[in-house]
Write an enzyme that holds these catalytic residues in place. Structure first.
Site, PDB file in Angstrom:
ATOM      1  N   SER A 115       0.820  -1.219   0.000  1.00  0.00           N
ATOM      2  CA  SER A 115       0.000   0.000   0.000  1.00  0.00           C
ATOM      3  C   SER A 115       0.847   1.259   0.000  1.00  0.00           C
ATOM      4  CB  SER A 115      -0.903   0.030   1.234  1.00  0.00           C
ATOM      5  OG  SER A 115      -1.782  -1.052   1.235  1.00  0.00           O
TER       6      SER A 115
HETATM    7  N1  SAH Z   1       0.232  -5.575   3.947  1.00  0.00           N
HETATM    8  C1  SAH Z   1       1.033  -5.871   2.775  1.00  0.00           C
HETATM    9  C2  SAH Z   1       0.328  -5.605   1.464  1.00  0.00           C
HETATM   10  C3  SAH Z   1      -0.825  -6.468   1.301  1.00  0.00           C
HETATM   11  S1  SAH Z   1      -1.384  -6.763  -0.334  1.00  0.00           S
HETATM   12  C4  SAH Z   1       2.345  -5.139   2.807  1.00  0.00           C
HETATM   13  O1  SAH Z   1       2.607  -4.368   3.740  1.00  0.00           O
HETATM   14  O2  SAH Z   1       3.139  -5.356   1.902  1.00  0.00           O
HETATM   15  C5  SAH Z   1      -2.624  -7.923   0.135  1.00  0.00           C
HETATM   16  C6  SAH Z   1      -2.101  -9.274   0.465  1.00  0.00           C
HETATM   17  O3  SAH Z   1      -3.189 -10.053   0.945  1.00  0.00           O
HETATM   18  C7  SAH Z   1      -1.537 -10.018  -0.734  1.00  0.00           C
HETATM   19  O4  SAH Z   1      -0.239 -10.424  -0.459  1.00  0.00           O
HETATM   20  C8  SAH Z   1      -2.486 -11.212  -0.885  1.00  0.00           C
HETATM   21  O5  SAH Z   1      -1.839 -12.374  -1.338  1.00  0.00           O
HETATM   22  C9  SAH Z   1      -3.003 -11.381   0.540  1.00  0.00           C
HETATM   23  N2  SAH Z   1      -4.272 -12.094   0.677  1.00  0.00           N
HETATM   24  C10 SAH Z   1      -5.351 -12.021  -0.132  1.00  0.00           C
HETATM   25  N3  SAH Z   1      -6.330 -12.824   0.323  1.00  0.00           N
HETATM   26  C11 SAH Z   1      -5.859 -13.417   1.465  1.00  0.00           C
HETATM   27  C12 SAH Z   1      -6.397 -14.346   2.390  1.00  0.00           C
HETATM   28  N4  SAH Z   1      -7.625 -14.886   2.232  1.00  0.00           N
HETATM   29  N5  SAH Z   1      -5.647 -14.704   3.443  1.00  0.00           N
HETATM   30  C13 SAH Z   1      -4.383 -14.206   3.608  1.00  0.00           C
HETATM   31  N6  SAH Z   1      -3.811 -13.339   2.748  1.00  0.00           N
HETATM   32  C14 SAH Z   1      -4.537 -12.936   1.696  1.00  0.00           C
END
Ligand code: SAH
Length: 234
Positions: free
Chosen positions: A85
């Site tokens: 983000s």
């Molecule tokens: N917080 C992260 C960015 C997140 S992007 C950072 O600081 O870099 C969103 C993430 O959520 C992605 O890596 C995606 O693979 C994960 N995601 C999506 N659905 C999910 C689920 N059901 N359980 C766990 N992770 C999930």
């Protein structure tokens, strides 16, 4: 003569590598600028949040090709079709959790591990779940490289939370959900706060703040946001 030339060229190369070019900012300077230009003017005032954002090197969490842009005012690709983000969004969500040192925090969507690293500076322990195995591994490496040892990463579907470690004082979901997963609400402690982007698949979502007081759930929309989708059944 040839050898002397080779040694001089090697020395020159290392000098050019190590001496900062005039006008080029160090990562610390870039972070300070990010704080004063992107965070404070937009209402980030929580001291712990600002301190953590000033400490964590964002460039350590992005692929080499993205490092020059690590402090840009936007999300960045982190591989596997996912994004880290925008710095403001990381700070805004962190501040909205109203964290105390003793809080147990659960993050869903570890991604690069950057948000978890920011949280790790404020609370004792961070639990984070990532559904894509390669991202979970990479995040774990990023945190280890920085000697951050109070983040526990698990590879799995965050829809079910992390029951053994619950209840959590704060839950932060960093992927956009279509609805609020009920298990996460159950795993939130009394007086806990959850921040989660909710809305239609791939559309604009609402960043929701959910609170639990005397068993009663309240939700409030904080702003419109765009997030990569919260996925199921991988
Ligand atoms: N917080 C992260 C960015 C997140 S992007 C950072 O600081 O870099 C969103 C993430 O959520 C992605 O890596 C995606 O693979 C994960 N995601 C999506 N659905 C999910 C689920 N059901 N359980 C766990 N992770 C999930």
């Amino acid at each position: 003569m040839k050898l002397v030339l080779r040694i001089s060229l090697t020395l020159l190369f290392y000098l050019l590598l190590n001496v900062p070019v005039y006008g080029q900012e160090s990562p610390t300077e870039k972070r300070q600028k990010m704080i004063s230009e992107q965070l404070i003017p937009r209402g980030i005032s929580d001291r712990e949040t600002l301190k953590a954002m000033g400490r964590i090197p964002r460039e350590a969490f992005v692929p080499v090709s993205q490092k020059p842009y690590a402090y840009d005012d936007r999300p960045l690709p982190i591989g596997d079709g996912q994004t880290i983000s925008q710095p403001f969004m990381v700070a805004f969500m962190t501040q909205a959790l109203r964290l105390k040192k003793s809080d147990r925090v659960l993050e869903i969507g570890t991604g690069s591990g950057y948000q978890a690293a920011v949280l790790s500076q404020i609370v004792d322990t961070v639990y984070t779940i990532e559904i894509i195995p390669s991202l979970a591994e990479r995040a774990s490496r990023h945190l280890k490289n920085l000697n951050i040892d109070n983040v526990q990463i698990r590879n799995g579907d965050g829809y079910f939370g992390w029951e053994e470690k619950s209840p959590f004082d704060a839950i932060i979901v960093t992927a956009g959900a279509e609805t609020i997963p009920p298990v996460l609400v159950e795993q939130l402690s009394e007086d806990g706060i959850m921040i989660i982007p909710v809305g239609p698949h791939r559309g604009v979502r609402q960043l929701i703040k959910l609170t639990k007081k005397k068993g009663k759930i309240k939700t409030k929309s904080l702003m419109d946001v765009r997030f990569v989708p919260f996925v199921r059944n991988r």
